[in-house]
Design a protein around this motif. Structure first.
Motif, PDB file in Angstrom:
ATOM      1  N   LYS A  40      29.443  30.309  33.733  1.00 53.07           N
ATOM      2  CA  LYS A  40      28.888  29.511  34.825  1.00 53.07           C
ATOM      3  C   LYS A  40      28.869  30.241  36.159  1.00 53.07           C
ATOM      4  CE  LYS A  40      28.055  26.166  32.183  1.00 53.07           C
ATOM      5  NZ  LYS A  40      26.754  26.225  31.554  1.00 53.07           N
ATOM      6  N   GLY A  41      29.636  31.300  36.305  1.00 52.44           N
ATOM      7  CA  GLY A  41      29.682  32.011  37.575  1.00 52.44           C
ATOM      8  C   GLY A  41      30.645  33.175  37.495  1.00 52.44           C
ATOM      9  N   ILE A  42      31.087  33.637  38.676  1.00 53.08           N
ATOM     10  CA  ILE A  42      32.012  34.762  38.740  1.00 53.08           C
ATOM     11  C   ILE A  42      33.183  34.434  39.657  1.00 53.08           C
ATOM     12  CG2 ILE A  42      30.309  36.554  38.243  1.00 53.08           C
ATOM     13  CD1 ILE A  42      30.227  37.144  41.287  1.00 53.08           C
ATOM     14  N   ARG A  43      34.298  35.071  39.380  1.00 59.74           N
ATOM     15  CA  ARG A  43      35.460  35.031  40.260  1.00 59.74           C
ATOM     16  C   ARG A  43      35.669  36.449  40.767  1.00 59.74           C
ATOM     17  NH1 ARG A  43      39.575  32.147  41.811  1.00 59.74           N
ATOM     18  NH2 ARG A  43      39.169  30.436  40.392  1.00 59.74           N
ATOM     19  N   ILE A  44      35.638  36.600  42.082  1.00 60.65           N
ATOM     20  CA  ILE A  44      35.870  37.892  42.706  1.00 60.65           C
ATOM     21  C   ILE A  44      37.289  37.869  43.252  1.00 60.65           C
ATOM     22  CG2 ILE A  44      35.135  39.500  44.508  1.00 60.65           C
ATOM     23  CD1 ILE A  44      32.383  38.104  44.380  1.00 60.65           C
ATOM     24  N   GLY A  45      38.033  38.926  42.978  1.00 57.84           N
ATOM     25  CA  GLY A  45      39.418  38.947  43.418  1.00 57.84           C
ATOM     26  C   GLY A  45      39.928  40.353  43.628  1.00 57.84           C
ATOM     27  N   THR A  46      41.231  40.435  43.759  1.00 58.99           N
ATOM     28  CA  THR A  46      41.910  41.723  43.894  1.00 58.99           C
ATOM     29  C   THR A  46      43.117  41.712  42.974  1.00 58.99           C
ATOM     30  OG1 THR A  46      43.277  40.950  45.729  1.00 58.99           O
ATOM     31  CG2 THR A  46      41.215  42.066  46.300  1.00 58.99           C
ATOM     32  N   LYS A  47      43.591  42.894  42.665  1.00 59.39           N
ATOM     33  CA  LYS A  47      44.761  43.052  41.818  1.00 59.39           C
ATOM     34  C   LYS A  47      45.579  44.202  42.388  1.00 59.39           C
ATOM     35  CE  LYS A  47      45.977  43.901  37.018  1.00 59.39           C
ATOM     36  NZ  LYS A  47      45.498  44.126  35.673  1.00 59.39           N
ATOM     37  N   LYS A  48      46.904  44.043  42.401  1.00 57.78           N
ATOM     38  CA  LYS A  48      47.749  45.161  42.836  1.00 57.78           C
ATOM     39  C   LYS A  48      47.543  46.302  41.862  1.00 57.78           C
ATOM     40  CE  LYS A  48      51.153  42.685  45.395  1.00 57.78           C
ATOM     41  NZ  LYS A  48      52.199  43.078  46.280  1.00 57.78           N
ATOM     42  N   SER A  49      47.277  47.490  42.433  1.00 56.74           N
ATOM     43  CA  SER A  49      46.934  48.613  41.571  1.00 56.74           C
ATOM     44  C   SER A  49      47.003  49.915  42.348  1.00 56.74           C
ATOM     45  CB  SER A  49      45.516  48.431  41.032  1.00 56.74           C
ATOM     46  OG  SER A  49      45.112  49.535  40.282  1.00 56.74           O
ATOM     47  N   GLY A  50      47.283  50.972  41.653  1.00 56.68           N
ATOM     48  CA  GLY A  50      47.201  52.315  42.213  1.00 56.68           C
ATOM     49  C   GLY A  50      48.191  52.573  43.336  1.00 56.68           C
ATOM     50  N   CYS A  51      48.048  53.729  43.935  1.00 56.52           N
ATOM     51  CA  CYS A  51      48.993  54.128  44.984  1.00 56.52           C
ATOM     52  C   CYS A  51      48.630  53.555  46.341  1.00 56.52           C
ATOM     53  CB  CYS A  51      49.089  55.653  45.050  1.00 56.52           C
ATOM     54  SG  CYS A  51      47.505  56.457  45.284  1.00 56.52           S
ATOM     55  N   ALA A  52      47.399  53.068  46.544  1.00 53.83           N
ATOM     56  CA  ALA A  52      47.010  52.538  47.842  1.00 53.83           C
ATOM     57  C   ALA A  52      47.253  51.035  47.958  1.00 53.83           C
ATOM     58  CB  ALA A  52      45.553  52.855  48.134  1.00 53.83           C
ATOM     59  N   GLY A  53      47.374  50.319  46.845  1.00 49.22           N
ATOM     60  CA  GLY A  53      47.730  48.912  46.936  1.00 49.22           C
ATOM     61  C   GLY A  53      46.928  47.952  46.085  1.00 49.22           C
ATOM     62  N   PHE A  54      45.592  47.925  46.217  1.00 50.34           N
ATOM     63  CA  PHE A  54      44.778  46.920  45.532  1.00 50.34           C
ATOM     64  C   PHE A  54      43.529  47.548  44.927  1.00 50.34           C
ATOM     65  CE2 PHE A  54      46.958  44.713  48.953  1.00 50.34           C
ATOM     66  CZ  PHE A  54      47.488  43.612  48.309  1.00 50.34           C
ATOM     67  N   ARG A  55      42.954  46.824  43.964  1.00 53.86           N
ATOM     68  CA  ARG A  55      41.625  47.158  43.463  1.00 53.86           C
ATOM     69  C   ARG A  55      40.867  45.844  43.305  1.00 53.86           C
ATOM     70  NH1 ARG A  55      40.642  46.266  37.979  1.00 53.86           N
ATOM     71  NH2 ARG A  55      42.499  45.868  36.752  1.00 53.86           N
ATOM     72  N   TYR A  56      39.553  45.916  43.290  1.00 54.42           N
ATOM     73  CA  TYR A  56      38.722  44.723  43.164  1.00 54.42           C
ATOM     74  C   TYR A  56      38.603  44.307  41.709  1.00 54.42           C
ATOM     75  CZ  TYR A  56      37.384  45.660  47.951  1.00 54.42           C
ATOM     76  OH  TYR A  56      37.411  45.883  49.297  1.00 54.42           O
ATOM     77  N   THR A  57      38.451  43.001  41.492  1.00 61.99           N
ATOM     78  CA  THR A  57      38.211  42.472  40.161  1.00 61.99           C
ATOM     79  C   THR A  57      37.021  41.513  40.209  1.00 61.99           C
ATOM     80  OG1 THR A  57      39.714  40.594  40.442  1.00 61.99           O
ATOM     81  CG2 THR A  57      40.653  42.614  39.517  1.00 61.99           C
ATOM     82  N   MET A  58      36.329  41.418  39.093  1.00 59.37           N
ATOM     83  CA  MET A  58      35.271  40.433  38.933  1.00 59.37           C
ATOM     84  C   MET A  58      35.353  39.924  37.504  1.00 59.37           C
ATOM     85  SD  MET A  58      31.100  40.707  39.257  1.00 59.37           S
ATOM     86  CE  MET A  58      31.164  41.554  40.813  1.00 59.37           C
ATOM     87  N   GLU A  59      35.455  38.615  37.360  1.00 56.65           N
ATOM     88  CA  GLU A  59      35.546  38.009  36.039  1.00 56.65           C
ATOM     89  C   GLU A  59      34.492  36.922  35.915  1.00 56.65           C
ATOM     90  OE1 GLU A  59      39.459  36.403  36.230  1.00 56.65           O
ATOM     91  OE2 GLU A  59      40.427  38.276  35.690  1.00 56.65           O
ATOM     92  N   LEU A  60      34.021  36.718  34.701  1.00 59.18           N
ATOM     93  CA  LEU A  60      33.109  35.615  34.448  1.00 59.18           C
ATOM     94  C   LEU A  60      33.912  34.315  34.385  1.00 59.18           C
ATOM     95  CD1 LEU A  60      30.891  37.304  31.725  1.00 59.18           C
ATOM     96  CD2 LEU A  60      30.208  36.723  34.057  1.00 59.18           C
ATOM     97  N   VAL A  61      33.352  33.257  34.957  1.00 57.64           N
ATOM     98  CA  VAL A  61      33.978  31.938  34.912  1.00 57.64           C
ATOM     99  C   VAL A  61      33.274  31.131  33.827  1.00 57.64           C
ATOM    100  CG1 VAL A  61      34.416  29.813  36.204  1.00 57.64           C
ATOM    101  CG2 VAL A  61      34.591  32.027  37.356  1.00 57.64           C
ATOM    102  N   LYS A  62      34.050  30.671  32.884  1.00 56.06           N
ATOM    103  CA  LYS A  62      33.509  29.878  31.767  1.00 56.06           C
ATOM    104  C   LYS A  62      33.387  28.417  32.162  1.00 56.06           C
ATOM    105  CE  LYS A  62      33.871  33.261  28.685  1.00 56.06           C
ATOM    106  NZ  LYS A  62      32.724  34.042  28.400  1.00 56.06           N
TER     107      LYS A  62
END
Length: 128
Positions: A40-62
């Motif tokens: 039905k759509g997307i969820r845009i977010g962040t996740k703690k990752s790597g040495c700098a702190g965060f990375r972007y995430t995008m998931e499909l919303v059911k």
């Protein structure tokens, strides 16, 4: 959801500027959503990752995940339903999302004017 309502949830220094999705990214997102009638759509977010702190995430919303949540900013960008957690909104505020095809690689690319530093591999970022 209206911008005024979104701003009511964010700290003053993080007034909601929205997001931008390029035509190429929008086309790819719509393609991914259309692969399954439950999407039905997307969820845009962040996740703690790597040495700098965060990375972007995008998931499909059911379909079964589509609920009104007071902890989410929910809006339509063109004809894509977008979910963003209020907690992550300051990190995502003002981003531009593009879709890049380079030879055999295809990737969503995120541009954020507030980024202070990138990880050496370019995978993670931090914002002051």
């Amino acid at each position: 959801m209206k911008t005024k309502k979104i701003n009511a949830y964010l700290p003053h220094e993080h007034q909601w500027k929205g997001i931008e999705i390029t035509k190429k990214a929008l086309k790819q997102i719509l393609f991914l959503i259309s692969n399954n009638s439950e999407n039905k759509g997307i969820r845009i977010g962040t996740k703690k990752s790597g040495c700098a702190g965060f990375r972007y995430t995008m998931e499909l919303v059911k379909d079964k995940e589509v609920i009104e949540n007071k902890n989410d900013i929910i809006f339509y960008y063109k004809n894509v339903l977008v979910y963003i957690s209020l907690k992550e909104a300051p990190l995502l505020n003002g981003i531009k999302i593009d879709f890049i095809k380079d030879s055999i690689n295809e990737v969503f690319k995120y541009y954020n004017p507030k980024i202070e530093k990138f990880c050496g591999c370019g995978e993670s970022f931090s914002i002051d």
